[in-house]
Design a protein around this motif. Structure first.
Motif, PDB file in Angstrom:
ATOM      1  N   VAL A   1       0.750  -1.168   0.015  1.00 14.96           N
ATOM      2  CA  VAL A   1       0.087  -0.081  -0.097  1.00 14.96           C
ATOM      3  C   VAL A   1       0.829   1.345  -0.047  1.00 14.96           C
ATOM      4  O   VAL A   1       0.529   2.237  -0.738  1.00 14.96           O
ATOM      5  N   ALA A   2       1.934   1.193   0.655  1.00 15.16           N
ATOM      6  CA  ALA A   2       2.877   2.390   0.844  1.00 15.16           C
ATOM      7  C   ALA A   2       3.564   2.626  -0.419  1.00 15.16           C
ATOM      8  O   ALA A   2       3.607   3.752  -1.060  1.00 15.16           O
ATOM      9  N   ASP A   3       3.719   1.557  -1.296  1.00 17.84           N
ATOM     10  CA  ASP A   3       4.479   1.514  -2.671  1.00 17.84           C
ATOM     11  C   ASP A   3       3.424   2.170  -3.425  1.00 17.84           C
ATOM     12  O   ASP A   3       3.678   3.332  -4.353  1.00 17.84           O
ATOM     13  N   VAL A   4       2.193   1.963  -3.518  1.00 12.79           N
ATOM     14  CA  VAL A   4       1.069   2.373  -4.523  1.00 12.79           C
ATOM     15  C   VAL A   4       1.015   4.043  -3.830  1.00 12.79           C
ATOM     16  O   VAL A   4       0.981   4.923  -4.999  1.00 12.79           O
ATOM     17  N   CYS A   5       1.018   4.329  -2.661  1.00 11.42           N
ATOM     18  CA  CYS A   5       0.732   5.349  -2.314  1.00 11.42           C
ATOM     19  C   CYS A   5       1.641   6.538  -2.619  1.00 11.42           C
ATOM     20  O   CYS A   5       1.658   7.610  -2.970  1.00 11.42           O
ATOM     21  N   ALA A   6       2.640   6.140  -2.532  1.00  8.47           N
ATOM     22  CA  ALA A   6       4.128   6.892  -3.054  1.00  8.47           C
ATOM     23  C   ALA A   6       4.043   7.251  -4.657  1.00  8.47           C
ATOM     24  O   ALA A   6       4.130   8.390  -4.871  1.00  8.47           O
TER      25      ALA A   6
ATOM     26  N   LEU B   1       1.312   7.314  -6.204  1.00  3.71           N
ATOM     27  CA  LEU B   1       0.079   8.170  -6.320  1.00  3.71           C
ATOM     28  C   LEU B   1       0.453   9.570  -6.120  1.00  3.71           C
ATOM     29  O   LEU B   1      -0.319  10.584  -6.436  1.00  3.71           O
ATOM     30  N   ALA B   2       1.179   9.561  -4.996  1.00  4.20           N
ATOM     31  CA  ALA B   2       1.582  11.096  -4.465  1.00  4.20           C
ATOM     32  C   ALA B   2       2.274  11.799  -5.570  1.00  4.20           C
ATOM     33  O   ALA B   2       2.039  12.934  -5.748  1.00  4.20           O
ATOM     34  N   ASP B   3       3.237  11.187  -6.420  1.00  6.55           N
ATOM     35  CA  ASP B   3       3.752  11.789  -7.363  1.00  6.55           C
ATOM     36  C   ASP B   3       2.772  12.242  -8.422  1.00  6.55           C
ATOM     37  O   ASP B   3       2.888  13.545  -9.028  1.00  6.55           O
ATOM     38  N   VAL B   4       2.056  11.311  -8.614  1.00  5.25           N
ATOM     39  CA  VAL B   4       1.043  11.778 -10.070  1.00  5.25           C
ATOM     40  C   VAL B   4       0.171  12.840  -9.624  1.00  5.25           C
ATOM     41  O   VAL B   4      -0.007  14.056 -10.285  1.00  5.25           O
ATOM     42  N   TYR B   5      -0.364  12.979  -8.310  1.00  5.45           N
ATOM     43  CA  TYR B   5      -1.338  13.993  -8.074  1.00  5.45           C
ATOM     44  C   TYR B   5      -0.616  14.891  -7.073  1.00  5.45           C
ATOM     45  O   TYR B   5      -1.253  15.868  -6.446  1.00  5.45           O
ATOM     46  N   GLY B   6       0.670  14.821  -6.851  1.00  5.34           N
ATOM     47  CA  GLY B   6       1.251  16.152  -5.776  1.00  5.34           C
ATOM     48  C   GLY B   6       0.518  16.117  -4.624  1.00  5.34           C
ATOM     49  O   GLY B   6       0.624  16.940  -4.064  1.00  5.34           O
ATOM     50  N   ALA B   7       0.286  15.048  -3.973  1.00  4.72           N
ATOM     51  CA  ALA B   7      -0.349  14.732  -2.532  1.00  4.72           C
ATOM     52  C   ALA B   7       1.078  14.983  -1.711  1.00  4.72           C
ATOM     53  O   ALA B   7       2.255  14.790  -2.009  1.00  4.72           O
ATOM     54  N   ASP B   8       0.754  14.902  -0.495  1.00  5.69           N
ATOM     55  CA  ASP B   8       1.811  15.162   0.715  1.00  5.69           C
ATOM     56  C   ASP B   8       2.326  13.722   1.019  1.00  5.69           C
ATOM     57  O   ASP B   8       1.612  13.022   1.676  1.00  5.69           O
ATOM     58  N   LYS B   9       3.606  13.380   0.296  1.00  8.03           N
ATOM     59  CA  LYS B   9       3.897  12.000   0.619  1.00  8.03           C
ATOM     60  C   LYS B   9       4.290  11.706   2.025  1.00  8.03           C
ATOM     61  O   LYS B   9       4.286  10.352   2.603  1.00  8.03           O
TER      62      LYS B   9
ATOM     63  N   TYR C   1       2.617  12.403   4.777  1.00 11.85           N
ATOM     64  CA  TYR C   1       1.291  11.832   5.431  1.00 11.85           C
ATOM     65  C   TYR C   1       0.761  10.585   4.863  1.00 11.85           C
ATOM     66  O   TYR C   1       0.291   9.727   5.258  1.00 11.85           O
ATOM     67  N   LEU C   2       0.950  10.623   3.224  1.00 15.62           N
ATOM     68  CA  LEU C   2       0.287   9.469   2.645  1.00 15.62           C
ATOM     69  C   LEU C   2       1.262   8.001   3.148  1.00 15.62           C
ATOM     70  O   LEU C   2       0.884   7.083   3.238  1.00 15.62           O
ATOM     71  N   VAL C   3       2.721   8.139   3.136  1.00 19.78           N
ATOM     72  CA  VAL C   3       3.114   7.026   3.290  1.00 19.78           C
ATOM     73  C   VAL C   3       3.138   6.712   4.921  1.00 19.78           C
ATOM     74  O   VAL C   3       3.216   5.310   5.288  1.00 19.78           O
TER      75      VAL C   3
END
Lengths: 330, 330, 330, 330, 330, 330
Positions: free
Chosen positions: D184-189, D191-199, D201-203
């Motif tokens: 899940v962390a791999d996927v989130c990281a 997607l954080a790149d694609v959407y410019g989200a706060d990595k 918090y996401l990780v």
């Protein structure tokens, strides 16, 4: 096949009551037989499948040997004397029977047979509950409301004393309906105090909300749905009883009849649960909540009381969709 | 404020009927006034809000000037003569009124006033529909079923001839109930042929399924829910009517009464839609499908017929949750 | 194990058809074998599990003895001669088989074997239904619509004549699809009359609504989902067939194609039931109601006809979620 | 009863691993015994029911003969050597056992026994995954967030290394929780790149979203719910761990704690799925989607890998409610 | 009425772009007029209602005075020069207009008028996105899959470059469809790496999943549903495009076509959301999750970016059913 | 515009309290101003929109003239003196204001101004309720449970005395939370008697179930959600308070904490209503029912009490989705 060595292990002591049967229990007991079927086993051999009951619960049993001899020794609906051993199969206790025959009253009373012990019934005596219902009814202040309740309760006294509240699920035993309505009435009366609701309507609604069940269900020693029960349901039958009682009295204001009928119609709370109209008065909201809570708690307590083992939680309750925490210290 | 230059543009010709009003229509017309309220505009000034109706539909109107003078010239429920101009506001046509007063029958009949033109009603004459109902009833083969239907239809003839089928949604106008039940009976009779269903019960169910509406709704020139309509609903009222009719006849088998009551109770198809029991016979499934289809198609056709503009699709129908395709060539 | 004393009770008479088998029936019969598995019993011994079928229904059977001998005497999909005894197990009739072998046509025809007797099929002959479909198609007034229907029906004639309408649930037998579409077309034509709907589109929609099933399902003597059936579903396949037919004809207006495709797409009524778009025309509402009613009534009638016993109600129908009232006097 | 002729067919070769057992496999193997019950067969005779496991899967087994001798030769939770034959029963492979006894380490290691082969575990080594988690944690840029994650991960290291992610459904084996959170962390990281989200918090959210499971579940060699697991659930337990870690650190801004807790609370996506609050930040939407997708794909792949036979589709997956297409070329 | 004293306060400076308008902004600007209606105010006076747009957003405007003069000075779909003042009404910014007229290109370009500034469009240039799509398509390894994608993308290039992805909700502007499909393809490619899914199908599915929208929607400067869009929906149209492309190529295996069509059909995830079949492959699950997440995050970001004020949370988002936390530090 | 003739009709008497305002009421009064916005009317002119409140309710007001003069004479959150006239607009009473200014305490107290009269609050005095809470807490028999409740109640006394139970819906006024929890505790104690439930846990659960609201909501004179309120919700905050209290006490058994937390977590009854776990004890079922009933009855009574007019039924209650019957004789 039951080997002789196994038989030799069966002492002829008295079995515990059904609720206390467990793998290894063996001996004889008295029961009510509520199902009897001649089935064929996977191996092609016929056997007798029965359901036996006492006040504490029901247990399935199989008689595998001498089927021809025993199959005419009793019928469904009769009290029986059965002997055998309890096993656990797929986590449920079942009996493997050695012999079974109908009761011989003269002889078996000597060993302690008493019909009432083998019929599942409400924990309180029906007479005591009936008197409580009489007091409750007499205490309804609104005269029109009280007269309707009295008319109905009087007309259906015979059934009200013994009827179950359901085929399964909750209060599904002798006098269970009476037990349930008194409990709901007790809750409703207390909530009427808290919320300043109209106690006459609330108590009347509690008494009458499931009254249609005396015609929805057929009950002898087993319970099933009647023709009208299936086609109409107890809500519609209950409203018809209120209409007939009001017509019999002749001078009850239409508003009173409509408000009582509304309490019956809306007591399932939502259309989704079978109420064609939903609560529109404080009393209807209270009655519906009290009924739902009483039915739920009955299931909770039964499930908790039926569980065994050391776990802090019960087995999964499929209707409630969860496991339950066993009360500590009980 | 309405400027004089605008007023000058209003010729005093006759307005088209409501269905054909559009921005720019102006003149005078006769209507039934079904709502009248004194409101305060955003600017603080009072104005009269009215709803005007003729057979073709309803339109809202505002009278902004000389409010004091006109507000006592008519009451809600009266036929009126109103003059003004139509505008389009948020995609709906509304009237800005210059004057409004109650009908002066003697004088206005000369200009063509006729009550029936301003009451929304079913497209077929009530007498013709009533005779069709009589024929339908007489044609029910099962004698017990026919006698119950006859008793009820006779008892409620006055209401059945004029009652609407609903406050809104579908068949919500004079004799709409009669129109709906005949249509459903027509569909049911045809489906009984296809599926070999019991035509006596099906036609009786079609006639009686909404009969409770004659007490559920109060109807004079407007329609609203009665006390019993709200508290009990037309399904429960309809079953009571069947019970009373059967009691009046005295010798109808309980099964017949239960099967008729089942058709009424289950005709909404699911508990979710307000049926306390769900269809358990082929006839109940057919009736429920026929009723639902008739109500849906009534909404579809009205929405299509009320739409305007060149688009191939209607505006969004919020109850159906979609736009509809207009039939080509209509 | 089957004891010799039991075998002695098996006369070698002819078994009744499957629908009339009950505990105690014994003898031999011809069947289609639609399932054959070598299983291991609880006791560890292998046995043959088969499903046998004739026009009246299907029955499971177990062959417990001489498994090695009989297991190569027939294959699934073959017609067989089987001998044994029927028992009731968990309220279902099952066969305990003594012997089973494939048909020897020459010899067995002499005893009355005829393939058609052992394949479940629609009650009406396929030829008769096919001619009715031809007439229906020819009677479609709108030429563009008719040409599309003709093209599709002609192309898929071979399958349309024999295909079932489903793997289970309703019309799940030879020519069941043809039976279902004719029934739906009959209902649609009648409702088109009542509601003044466009009969060309309605009848075409009735014929084509499930046409995709001829590729969604694989059918030889058993029915199963094809690769495209699973991945695309019959609705999408049916629309593709309309697109291809229109492309083949070359000059069909896009509107006609779109309206026909809409009828197929929306015929399940709601997205929840698998329609990607919901009905937007009177015709689409009618088709969807007719299809649903026909499928439901097919289940109702089958369930009622399969029930046995004296009860006024059938057993619980798990898909419909209720018991059904048996028609009186049938 | 197992006949001698059958026994004669059992060679004493080594069984394949559980995933490759099929009807006809016979021989001996090492397993972990995860269930052991003394049951009574339909014939009344007792037998041992066991569940045996190796890394590739689990299989049920029955020992029908010499029950008395074998029943004390091993306990649940022990590694065992078992011998017997595989059969297919109701489409599932089961073992009929001839003998079973606990491992004798000295002797059995010589034949290749190694504990780790019989415990189902994540495909990647726990050490490797643990180091990846360390790197991930160290890489969190936001210092407050990183310190909380470090505190929790350090505190629960022992459990995190070995805990399963669930009792059943997905990642329900040794180190399954660690495997799931890294995925899940791999996927989130990404997607954080694609959407410019706060990595940060996401990780952190990916690492902590299921952390409560280390107390929700009890895990030794089997997995079950703890008291707090049942009464509180892993979401609430996880939030408590974040609160405690923040309290331990002393100086973490309340906003940081609230945003981390929000990620845990909302990660089931909707209240219906057990999240008391629903995603309110881009990060929470991404985490919830990533978690759901990972759990779903885990079920998809397991179901596809467990299927057998030539069909292009798997058997019906009751939780997903559909069959799945097997990837071609696998 | 606009008083002279108010007018005096309006300087004739240039208005900020629409996204930065607030109560008190005044001056003139260039816009695209996307709606124009003559309405009647509560006071009975007519006024012009318009919607004005630039790249940053849309704003409603009312012209209350000199309506007759201005109403012919421009049409809907034209670029206009408008002057007035912004107010806040029911928490939304609206313009009160003093004057409005169509663009005079020669003269207005001198003041900086450039068409592209007033059309809402994706943030990235269409050419750049188109080239990325070309690269993506060329990179599909599976030849059959790539040829289908190339055929479709080439055929619909003109529309793909400019089409919006929706009428409202998300990516509802020029080239929004291209922006959305590239984003989904980016996510899918990354998830294919994580989960070892088939990247050819995943990227193709991402490119084609909404391709039907180029015919579902009509788009000039405004967006609306086409006839086929309403009756069939973009999912069914997209599948038709795949079928046509495969037919055009002539030699594509049916399996490839079916797997691509399945990705399109199932990309809404559930039937409830309009997918007639649900995901049956890992690729279909991933595509459906990626599409849903991209659409949701687009709404989240727009809502956050459109919010104003000091609150940590946005206004309630009615479609998502919640408020959103504004990212800190943005 | 307000004409002089209208103003002349405004006597300068004292307005009735808000609950008794009706069209035609005019004069002056004291209020708390809870909203103040400068808006632009449809005519383009600015006006002041305010919401005014006293203990009996709230009313919206518009000041149309002399806006510039009055807009600085008061702020939101201040007590004001306002003068004007009440009108009925779209069936709601609104004020058209002539003047409005903040209170001048010295002068206005002389006319009877007293802060407490203009703040909506629970009907019982907070002190009296607080003492009841103290008694309730002291009466909890289970020592561990009592100590936790005491710790929390003591810590949050200041807020508990004045906090509302909600932003809207029910008990949404000063000390509403205290009123609600006492009522729920009263109901729970009575139901504990009926059902023999554990009164310590039930009363503690009633006191603590909504305790998280003192941090979920910000409350000064208006109520709104806090950052943690939005991100975490009162259920999760409440559990944190129990955890902190237990940690502070140091020696509370984990089971006690878990059971208390379970009562808080499950008190919404279902996950769908925001409870991450559902009731697993009789106490949790009772608390959830009591809380739901109390909230519902509060809405019922308010809606009934706010209604006016002669109808037997209230207006439609959109949250409950129905009309309500007014109690007769009230």
């Amino acid at each position: 096949m039951l080997t002789d060595s196994l038989k030799a292990h069966w002492p002829v002591r008295r079995l515990p009551d059904v609720a206390h049967l467990d793998a290894g229990s063996s001996g004889w007991g008295f029961f009510l037989c509520t199902r009897k079927e001649l089935r064929t086993g996977r191996s092609g051999a016929p056997y007798l499948h029965v359901v036996l009951q006492d006040r504490s619960g029901t247990v399935a049993g199989r008689l595998l040997e001498d089927v021809d001899r025993f199959k005419d020794e009793f019928e469904v609906g009769e009290f029986v004397r059965a002997q055998g051993r309890a096993d656990r199969h797929n986590q449920r206790v079942e009996m493997v029977l050695e012999s079974i025959r109908r009761i011989n009253p003269d002889q078996d009373r000597a060993e302690g047979f008493r019909e009432a012990d083998y019929v599942r019934a409400a924990p309180r005596p029906a007479d005591e509950m009936w008197q409580e219902l009489q007091r409750l009814t007499a205490g309804i202040e609104n005269q029109d409301v009280r007269r309707i309740v009295e008319a109905i309760v009087t007309k259906y006294e015979d059934r009200l004393r013994v009827w179950p509240a359901a085929v399964t699920v909750h209060h599904d035993y002798r006098s269970g309906l009476l037990e349930h309505l008194l409990q709901v009435a007790d809750v409703c009366a207390r909530l009427a105090d808290v919320y300043g609701a109209d106690k006459s309507y609330l108590v009347a609604g509690a008494i009458l909300h499931d009254i249609g069940k005396v015609e929805e269900l057929d009950y002898e020693l087993a319970t099933s749905y009647s023709l009208e029960g299936n086609l109409l349901g107890h809500i519609t039958i209950g409203v018809r009883m209120v209409n007939e009682a009001a017509a019999g009295l002749g001078d009850v204001p239409r508003d009173v009849v409509a408000r009582l009928a509304h309490l019956i119609l809306s007591h399932h709370g939502t259309r989704d649960h079978g109420s064609p109209v939903e609560p529109m008065t404080a009393e209807a909201f209270i009655l519906s909540a009290a009924d739902d809570l009483d039915a739920t708690l009955h299931q909770v307590r039964r499930h908790v009381s039926e569980g065994s083992g050391d776990s802090r939680f019960t087995a999964y309750h499929s209707r409630l969709g969860r496991v339950l925490l066993k009360p500590s210290g009980r």
